[in-house]
Design an enzyme around this catalytic site. Structure first.
Site, PDB file in Angstrom:
ATOM      1  N   HIS A   1       3.429  48.214  56.280  1.00 54.26           N
ATOM      2  CA  HIS A   1       4.385  47.100  56.308  1.00 54.26           C
ATOM      3  C   HIS A   1       5.348  47.245  57.494  1.00 54.26           C
ATOM      4  O   HIS A   1       5.692  46.269  58.153  1.00 54.26           O
ATOM      5  CB  HIS A   1       5.235  47.082  55.033  1.00 54.26           C
ATOM      6  CG  HIS A   1       4.462  46.856  53.770  1.00 54.26           C
ATOM      7  ND1 HIS A   1       4.228  47.854  52.853  1.00 54.26           N
ATOM      8  CD2 HIS A   1       3.882  45.738  53.272  1.00 54.26           C
ATOM      9  CE1 HIS A   1       3.548  47.360  51.834  1.00 54.26           C
ATOM     10  NE2 HIS A   1       3.312  46.093  52.058  1.00 54.26           N
TER      11      HIS A   1
ATOM     12  N   GLY B   1       6.880  44.346  48.437  1.00 54.02           N
ATOM     13  CA  GLY B   1       7.653  45.575  48.311  1.00 54.02           C
ATOM     14  C   GLY B   1       6.773  46.797  48.205  1.00 54.02           C
ATOM     15  O   GLY B   1       5.605  46.768  48.591  1.00 54.02           O
TER      16      GLY B   1
ATOM     17  N   GLU C   1       4.198  52.587  55.766  1.00 54.15           N
ATOM     18  CA  GLU C   1       4.125  52.481  57.218  1.00 54.15           C
ATOM     19  C   GLU C   1       3.361  51.221  57.673  1.00 54.15           C
ATOM     20  O   GLU C   1       3.660  50.650  58.725  1.00 54.15           O
ATOM     21  CB  GLU C   1       3.491  53.762  57.762  1.00 54.15           C
ATOM     22  CG  GLU C   1       3.610  53.987  59.240  1.00 54.15           C
ATOM     23  CD  GLU C   1       5.019  53.800  59.806  1.00 54.15           C
ATOM     24  OE1 GLU C   1       6.010  54.231  59.172  1.00 54.15           O
ATOM     25  OE2 GLU C   1       5.124  53.190  60.887  1.00 54.15           O
TER      26      GLU C   1
ATOM     27  N   GLY D   1      -1.259  42.021  57.234  1.00 52.36           N
ATOM     28  CA  GLY D   1      -2.117  43.157  57.574  1.00 52.36           C
ATOM     29  C   GLY D   1      -3.597  42.816  57.462  1.00 52.36           C
ATOM     30  O   GLY D   1      -4.016  42.074  56.570  1.00 52.36           O
TER      31      GLY D   1
ATOM     32  N   SER E   1      -1.708  51.714  51.401  1.00 51.21           N
ATOM     33  CA  SER E   1      -1.609  50.655  50.399  1.00 51.21           C
ATOM     34  C   SER E   1      -0.560  51.068  49.383  1.00 51.21           C
ATOM     35  O   SER E   1      -0.446  52.259  49.051  1.00 51.21           O
ATOM     36  CB  SER E   1      -2.967  50.492  49.697  1.00 51.21           C
ATOM     37  OG  SER E   1      -2.803  49.800  48.476  1.00 51.21           O
ATOM     38  N   SER E   2       0.177  50.098  48.873  1.00 58.71           N
ATOM     39  CA  SER E   2       1.178  50.409  47.843  1.00 58.71           C
ATOM     40  C   SER E   2       0.490  51.003  46.619  1.00 58.71           C
ATOM     41  O   SER E   2       1.072  51.808  45.896  1.00 58.71           O
ATOM     42  CB  SER E   2       1.933  49.148  47.444  1.00 58.71           C
ATOM     43  OG  SER E   2       2.451  48.526  48.596  1.00 58.71           O
TER      44      SER E   2
ATOM     45  N   LYS F   1      -5.674  44.888  56.520  1.00 55.99           N
ATOM     46  CA  LYS F   1      -6.160  45.628  55.348  1.00 55.99           C
ATOM     47  C   LYS F   1      -6.667  44.649  54.286  1.00 55.99           C
ATOM     48  O   LYS F   1      -7.673  44.874  53.644  1.00 55.99           O
ATOM     49  CB  LYS F   1      -5.016  46.510  54.832  1.00 55.99           C
ATOM     50  CG  LYS F   1      -5.043  46.834  53.367  1.00 55.99           C
ATOM     51  CD  LYS F   1      -5.722  48.135  53.120  1.00 55.99           C
ATOM     52  CE  LYS F   1      -5.758  48.602  51.692  1.00 55.99           C
ATOM     53  NZ  LYS F   1      -5.259  47.740  50.674  1.00 55.99           N
ATOM     54  N   ASP F   2      -5.921  43.553  54.103  1.00 59.40           N
ATOM     55  CA  ASP F   2      -6.352  42.474  53.195  1.00 59.40           C
ATOM     56  C   ASP F   2      -7.008  41.397  54.062  1.00 59.40           C
ATOM     57  O   ASP F   2      -6.440  40.331  54.288  1.00 59.40           O
ATOM     58  CB  ASP F   2      -5.151  41.917  52.430  1.00 59.40           C
ATOM     59  CG  ASP F   2      -4.581  42.936  51.466  1.00 59.40           C
ATOM     60  OD1 ASP F   2      -5.083  43.068  50.361  1.00 59.40           O
ATOM     61  OD2 ASP F   2      -3.620  43.633  51.866  1.00 59.40           O
TER      62      ASP F   2
HETATM   63  O1  PAF Z   1      -0.330  41.156  50.807  1.00 59.80           O
HETATM   64  C1  PAF Z   1       0.656  41.013  50.047  1.00 59.80           C
HETATM   65  O2  PAF Z   1       1.529  41.859  49.961  1.00 59.80           O
HETATM   66  C2  PAF Z   1       0.759  39.759  49.205  1.00 59.80           C
HETATM   67  O3  PAF Z   1      -0.487  39.316  48.806  1.00 59.80           O
HETATM   68  C3  PAF Z   1       1.549  38.637  49.887  1.00 59.80           C
HETATM   69  C4  PAF Z   1       0.875  38.154  51.158  1.00 59.80           C
HETATM   70  C5  PAF Z   1       2.959  39.111  50.224  1.00 59.80           C
HETATM   71  C6  PAF Z   1       1.664  37.433  48.941  1.00 59.80           C
HETATM   72  O4  PAF Z   1       2.297  37.776  47.747  1.00 59.80           O
END
Ligand code: PAF
Length: 284
Positions: free
Chosen positions: A43, A37, A41, A153, A191-192, A155-156
């Site tokens: 996501h 959540g 943009e 993403g 990033s959130s 990003k991670d």
């Molecule tokens: O990247 C994220 O938002 C979280 O690590 C994920 C992949 C939804 C797992 O909780």
């Protein structure tokens, strides 16, 4: 099934399975976009890509307690399901899967998915609980929805490698697709957690991306990788970052240290602005 919101919401596994089964019965392909959540943009670009690849797209929303350490931001992590639901609908998402914590981790839940090797360095060193939590929840979400394709993403970046590895090792019949990082006008990766930054911190934050660009330019010009890693750390601290966990050039597939650019490499960094930890990475 709760359809009062802008988007149909499945709150239980039974509801999710019913929707996916109906799509499958109609011969439709299914994409999954797992999220916690606080959507932005970045996501939404995953949802749009998923929509191009798949007939139907479900997004999950679950703030996963198992991937937060005891002193991390689980409690204050931004939550806005109504806003997220509207954004997902605008991006063409077909279903929001928002399970309860007690359903994901009922009493007696005892399984932890550990992916060795790619989980160990970098984020694994500084957030030792993190990848176990991510791998466990993503394994559950993938098995629950059984999509054809799941989207994450870049990003991670390390998380993406961990998820690709677990899907391969566990023979999941699911394609894992990594999507390019979406950036603000000054290069800051979306990033959130950017929502935590004060105005001053936000100005400094853009340096993270610029410093990585500079290091890449110098490495491509032949400067030693170790020197550029050290220089990037110095530059971040001089620009106002309050701490640097790492700046590292690693093999793009294994995250093993590299000394030359014979194979595809990635530069990855994690640095602190006050209480906010920021990460970024780019292809070298
Ligand atoms: O990247 C994220 O938002 C979280 O690590 C994920 C992949 C939804 C797992 O909780």
């Amino acid at each position: 099934m709760d359809t009062a919101a802008q988007l149909p919401v499945a709150r239980t596994l039974t509801d999710l399975l019913a929707s996916v089964a109906a799509w499958r019965k109609a011969g439709l392909s299914v994409g999954l976009v797992p999220t916690m959540g606080a959507l932005h943009e970045g996501h939404l670009s995953l949802v749009r890509t998923a929509k191009q690849r798949c007939d139907r797209v479900a997004a999950s929303l679950f703030v996963n307690p198992r991937q937060f350490g005891p002193h991390e931001d689980f409690e204050r992590y931004p939550r806005d399901e109504a806003g997220d639901s509207a954004l997902l609908a605008s991006a063409g998402c077909d279903l929001l899967y928002a399970p309860e914590r007690a359903a994901m981790y009922p009493p007696g839940f005892s399984t932890n998915v550990i992916v060795a090797d790619v989980s160990t360095p970098l984020e694994g060193e500084f957030r030792p609980h993190f990848f176990g939590g991510v791998a466990t929840v993503v394994t559950k979400l993938l098995l629950q929805a059984l999509p054809d394709v799941a989207f994450f993403g870049e990003k991670d970046y390390q998380q993406l490698l961990v998820i690709k590895r677990l899907a391969r090792d566990l023979d999941m019949p699911i394609e894992i697709v990594g999507c390019a990082t979406v950036r603000e006008h000054d290069g800051l990766a979306m990033s959130s957690r950017n929502a935590y930054l004060s105005a001053d911190e936000r100005r400094v934050a853009a340096q993270l991306n610029l410093v990585l660009h500079e290091a890449i330019k110098n490495i491509r010009a032949g400067k030693p990788i170790a020197d550029e890693e050290a220089e990037a750390k110095r530059h971040l601290l001089a620009s106002g970052f309050t701490g640097v966990d790492y700046v590292a050039v690693r093999d793009a597939a294994t995250l093993a240290p590299v000394v030359d650019l014979n194979n595809p490499a990635r530069i990855l960094a994690a640095a602190w602005l006050g209480k906010t930890r920021m990460i970024d990475n780019m292809a070298v």
